[in-house]
Write a protein that holds these residues in place. Structure first.
Motif, PDB file in Angstrom:
ATOM      1  N   PRO A   1       0.716  -1.259  -0.108  1.00  0.00           N
ATOM      2  CA  PRO A   1       0.069   0.022  -0.070  1.00  0.00           C
ATOM      3  C   PRO A   1       0.932   1.265   0.055  1.00  0.00           C
ATOM      4  N   ASP A   2       0.463   2.275  -0.610  1.00  0.00           N
ATOM      5  CA  ASP A   2       1.043   3.752  -0.760  1.00  0.00           C
ATOM      6  C   ASP A   2      -0.074   4.629   0.154  1.00  0.00           C
ATOM      7  N   LEU A   3       0.626   5.050   1.264  1.00  0.00           N
ATOM      8  CA  LEU A   3      -0.381   5.776   2.275  1.00  0.00           C
ATOM      9  C   LEU A   3       0.099   7.412   2.296  1.00  0.00           C
ATOM     10  N   LEU A   4      -0.910   7.985   2.694  1.00  0.00           N
ATOM     11  CA  LEU A   4      -0.730   9.495   2.834  1.00  0.00           C
ATOM     12  C   LEU A   4      -1.346   9.991   4.192  1.00  0.00           C
ATOM     13  N   LEU A   5      -0.598  10.251   5.121  1.00  0.00           N
ATOM     14  CA  LEU A   5      -1.200  10.863   6.411  1.00  0.00           C
ATOM     15  C   LEU A   5      -0.877  12.237   6.471  1.00  0.00           C
ATOM     16  N   GLN A   6      -2.235  12.870   6.780  1.00  0.00           N
ATOM     17  CA  GLN A   6      -2.079  14.337   6.905  1.00  0.00           C
ATOM     18  C   GLN A   6      -2.099  14.788   8.611  1.00  0.00           C
ATOM     19  N   LEU A   7      -1.199  15.637   8.859  1.00  0.00           N
ATOM     20  CA  LEU A   7      -1.232  15.903  10.618  1.00  0.00           C
ATOM     21  C   LEU A   7      -1.581  17.275  10.309  1.00  0.00           C
ATOM     22  N   GLY A   8      -2.347  17.893  11.080  1.00  0.00           N
ATOM     23  CA  GLY A   8      -2.695  19.232  11.657  1.00  0.00           C
ATOM     24  C   GLY A   8      -2.338  19.675  12.947  1.00  0.00           C
ATOM     25  N   CYS A   9      -2.128  20.980  13.416  1.00  0.00           N
ATOM     26  CA  CYS A   9      -1.687  21.559  14.453  1.00  0.00           C
ATOM     27  C   CYS A   9      -2.070  23.084  14.492  1.00  0.00           C
ATOM     28  N   PRO A  10      -2.568  23.379  15.760  1.00  0.00           N
ATOM     29  CA  PRO A  10      -2.832  24.984  15.845  1.00  0.00           C
ATOM     30  C   PRO A  10      -1.620  25.795  15.365  1.00  0.00           C
ATOM     31  N   GLY A  11      -1.570  26.697  14.414  1.00  0.00           N
ATOM     32  CA  GLY A  11      -0.617  27.565  13.836  1.00  0.00           C
ATOM     33  C   GLY A  11       0.171  26.980  12.870  1.00  0.00           C
ATOM     34  N   GLY A  12       0.009  25.755  12.727  1.00  0.00           N
ATOM     35  CA  GLY A  12       0.830  25.073  11.602  1.00  0.00           C
ATOM     36  C   GLY A  12       1.678  24.265  12.017  1.00  0.00           C
ATOM     37  N   ILE A  13       1.897  22.956  11.349  1.00  0.00           N
ATOM     38  CA  ILE A  13       3.011  22.172  11.813  1.00  0.00           C
ATOM     39  C   ILE A  13       4.479  22.590  11.663  1.00  0.00           C
ATOM     40  N   ALA A  14       4.526  23.159  10.588  1.00  0.00           N
ATOM     41  CA  ALA A  14       5.957  23.789  10.329  1.00  0.00           C
ATOM     42  C   ALA A  14       6.377  24.967  11.581  1.00  0.00           C
ATOM     43  N   ASN A  15       5.368  25.430  12.064  1.00  0.00           N
ATOM     44  CA  ASN A  15       5.869  26.497  13.303  1.00  0.00           C
ATOM     45  C   ASN A  15       5.515  25.611  14.489  1.00  0.00           C
ATOM     46  N   ALA A  16       5.169  24.716  14.563  1.00  0.00           N
ATOM     47  CA  ALA A  16       5.155  24.071  16.135  1.00  0.00           C
ATOM     48  C   ALA A  16       6.050  22.910  16.319  1.00  0.00           C
TER      49      ALA A  16
END
Length: 578
Positions: A242-257
């Motif tokens: 399988p080829d999977l795509l997991l999407q993560l979220g976070c207040p303020g953005g993942i890149a900033n947190a």
């Protein structure tokens, strides 16, 4: 390139269990062990031995009381060799079961020899992925009989064909033959970390995000540091590739947190760099650690809050499940202390019904019903993302070594049980789930939190115990000396002045007692707890999709079951200083 010259394994009594030489002529285990033990504890993971021939760098780890040593005579990459040693212990646990015991290694030398031969080729690390090792190394017979007895397939495809031929330590199985040397091995997987020809009757995917909380608070309650270390554990039970795509979220953005992320080799790093928060990967079969990260809960501007020009109300706020504060030197003699525990009413779960005190998070018992629900099975009061719940709480109050005992320990409102542990010189205050639920039920909705207190009185060693007061417990000398008349008169005048300040004319006044008892007061308190359905960083799984075009062998129209769970763990992680 780091070179693995040899591997030595010793049991808890430092008896040699196994010696595996890969390249060169490294010093023997009997030579290296005394040199390793000559260093005082705690011994570092890397020790330089200049007196050996040639001079040697000795790497070591201890796992389940087993000692693993790896010598190297070249200037190598330390983290690579230490990671190899950890991979060896992980592989042994996968095949032999955990914890690692000397008897298990002795009973399955053939399996251990195959594993060590496959993991290193001529001193170079070649294969350490568990799925790839299971394709070429035969499982122990006791594992096959155990799994077969309960009606489950073996953990390794190669174990479906029993092995009758003995294994020779000097020979490695041919890549075109099975591990037993007879039946053909399954087709090699194009993905190094995934077994070939994976088949599952039920296709399931589970995501477990666990964060460890570390918070340090000042005596005023102001946060000094707050760090959350996260781990994303993924369990893939899907047929094919399988080829999977997991999407993560976070207040303020993942890149900033999120900072300092680490990933399993299956993750496509370019996708993460271009779109932070998206994890595209082909998973190994079974459970593995997908990623790890760190989050600074105070933010990058936390240091600015400590500036003298910044108002006090501008300090960063933390919405954590529980905090403590300690008041010392209470009472007329200054021997009492009080610990105040504040519980956040937000973390009381779905209902206020008491929880069983044995409820705990282990494995995947009780899975979330659907992706993003974060539900835990087993109890109606189990935590969810909408209503997280605390599971067990322990407060530790460390005390100086000179404390003999703590008397009159009493918690308010029936909040748990507190005991003094002389061996560790600390007070342990434990509150089970039932008592937490009872405290939460009394919340009046004021938003100030639920308060419980613990009060006790310390008793220090005295001269009747062979000590000379609190100074003796601190290792200070109490010898007497001879003084001349002038010095004696000066000290007598100072002593008289001190007694006058006490107000009662005696040397054992309240002021003197408070000074003596002050050295017995606690300097901090820590809180341990578990919260289900909540993460301090706010990271959450937004979606988990299967790319049908890139996946192979899954079958058209197959929709795997998806589950997600969130867990926050604090092991003495919330510390308040006095």
């Amino acid at each position: 390139m780091s070179s693995i010259e040899a591997l030595y394994i010793f049991d808890e009594h430092n008896t040699p269990l196994l010696e595996q030489t890969y390249t060169g002529r490294p010093p023997s285990g009997s030579t290296l062990l005394p040199l390793y033990l000559a260093h005082p504890t705690p011994r570092p993971s890397l020790i330089y031995l200049p007196n050996t021939n040639p001079p040697t760098l000795l790497y070591s780890i201890i796992q389940d009381q087993l000692l693993l040593l790896c010598p190297s005579s070249n200037d190598t990459e330390p983290l690579q060799i230490l990671e190899f040693l950890h991979r060896v212990t992980d592989a042994l646990e996968d095949f032999l079961g955990g914890p690692l015991l000397a008897s298990r290694i002795e009973a399955h030398y053939d399996v251990v020899a195959q594993l060590l031969g496959e993991m290193v080729d001529g001193g170079v690390v070649s294969c350490t992925e568990p799925n790839a090792l299971k394709d070429v190394v035969d499982a122990p017979n006791f594992m096959k009989s155990l799994l077969g007895g309960v009606g489950l397939p073996s953990t390794t495809p190669s174990s479906l064909t029993p092995s009758n031929a003995p294994f020779s330590l000097g020979n490695r199985p041919s890549p075109r033959l099975g591990p037993s040397g007879g039946a053909p091995a399954p087709t090699a997987s194009p993905v190094p970390w995934r077994r070939a020809n994976v088949r599952h009757t039920s296709n399931e995917m589970y995501v477990d995000i666990v964060e460890t909380l570390h918070v340090t608070l000042s005596p005023s309650g102001r946060p000094l540091a707050a760090i959350a270390n996260g781990m994303i554990a993924f369990t893939a039970k899907i047929s094919g590739v399988p080829d999977l795509l997991l999407q993560l979220g976070c207040p303020g953005g993942i890149a900033n947190a999120v900072s300092l992320p680490t990933f399993h080799p299956c993750v496509r790093l370019n996708r993460w760099k271009d779109r932070p928060g998206e994890l595209s990967f082909v998973p190994p079969d079974g459970r593995f650690t997908l990623a790890g990260y760190e989050v600074d809960l105070l933010g990058s501007a936390a240091l600015d809050a400590f500036s003298t020009t910044t108002p006090a109300n501008a300090a960063p706020k933390l919405n954590i499940p529980a905090t403590v504060s300690v008041q010392t030197s209470l009472g007329p003699a200054g021997s009492d202390f009080e610990v105040r525990l504040t519980l956040n009413p937000r973390f009381k779960g779905k209902s206020s019904s008491p929880l069983p005190s044995t409820t705990s998070f282990s494995g995947r018992g009780g899975l979330g019903k659907g992706l993003g629900s974060g539900a835990f099975g087993g109890s109606s009061a189990a935590g969810t993302t909408a209503a997280p719940a605390m599971d067990g709480m322990v407060i530790h109050i460390p005390l100086p070594a000179g404390v003999k005992s703590v008397v009159e320990l009493k918690a308010s409102r029936g909040a748990g049980e507190a005991v003094f542990q002389p061996a560790d010189s600390r007070v342990r205050w434990a509150i089970n789930n039932r008592e937490i639920a009872a405290l939460m039920a009394n919340d009046r909705g004021t938003g100030a939190g639920v308060l419980a207190t613990l009060r006790g009185s310390v008793v220090g060693h005295d001269e009747h115990d062979g000590h000379d007061g609190p100074d003796a417990s601190l290792g200070l000398s109490s010898n007497t000396y001879d003084y001349d008349d002038d010095q004696t008169a000066g000290y007598q005048a100072a002593a008289a002045s001190s007694r006058k300040e006490d107000g009662n004319g005696g040397g054992n006044g309240n002021g003197e007692l408070k000074k003596k008892n002050k050295v017995f007061m606690p300097s901090c308190a820590t809180v341990s707890f578990t919260v289900k359905g909540w993460l301090p960083s706010g990271v959450k799984v937004e979606s988990l999709n299967v790319d049908q075009k890139k996946s192979k062998g899954l079958g058209a129209g197959v929709q795997p079951y998806k589950g997600v769970k969130y867990l926050c763990v604090s092991r003495k992680g919330v510390e308040t200083r006095c």
